[in-house]
Design a protein around this motif. Sequence first.
Motif, short mmCIF file in Angstrom:
data_model
loop_
_atom_site.label_atom_id
_atom_site.label_comp_id
_atom_site.label_asym_id
_atom_site.label_seq_id
_atom_site.Cartn_x
_atom_site.Cartn_y
_atom_site.Cartn_z
N THR A 31 4.58 15.44 -24.25
CA THR A 31 4.39 16.63 -23.41
C THR A 31 3.38 16.28 -22.32
OG1 THR A 31 4.80 18.03 -25.34
CG2 THR A 31 3.76 19.07 -23.44
N LEU A 77 0.51 16.81 -28.99
CA LEU A 77 1.48 17.16 -27.95
C LEU A 77 1.54 16.07 -26.88
CD1 LEU A 77 0.73 20.97 -27.55
CD2 LEU A 77 2.97 19.99 -28.15
N TYR A 83 8.41 20.90 -30.67
CA TYR A 83 7.83 19.85 -29.84
C TYR A 83 7.60 18.61 -30.67
CZ TYR A 83 6.86 23.56 -26.49
OH TYR A 83 6.98 24.60 -25.61
#
Length: 150
Positions: A81, A76, A16
């Motif tokens: 995300t 994140l 990620y």
Amino acid sequence: MSGHGTIRLPFGNAEYDFNVAKHKQLFELQDKCGVSATGMDGEIIHIPSGPLEIFTRLRGGSWREADVVNAIRLGLIGGGTTVPETLKLMKEFVEDQPLGSLAPLAARILYACVYGVHGDELGKPAAEGAKSEAEDSTSSVPRSTEPAPE
């Protein structure tokens, strides 16, 4: 990379993008990882912790739960995300897990925020700022004297 301070790292079941260098994530991180103190008048005050202070705690082993959890969560989100996906990942790979095993990940996220990521140039889009290894090796300027996070 999609911007200053973005770093791609393995987490859970995939890789990620993480970024806490964006203002929104950085301000929230500083607030969530801050400390409380008693003022001269006896009133409790909240003192935000800066990114280098948080990184130093993570590297030195004196981190707090908030340092680890918020660096990952906000990293994140700052990396792109979605919030619902971030909450799902946090529940699956952070909640009820030993934080000591997650502290190195949090430290790498903060390292990217504080010192940057190789190839990032502040103020330039990622495509313009990125250089190939061949271009970079012709420079007489050393890449960095900072140690890589553990």
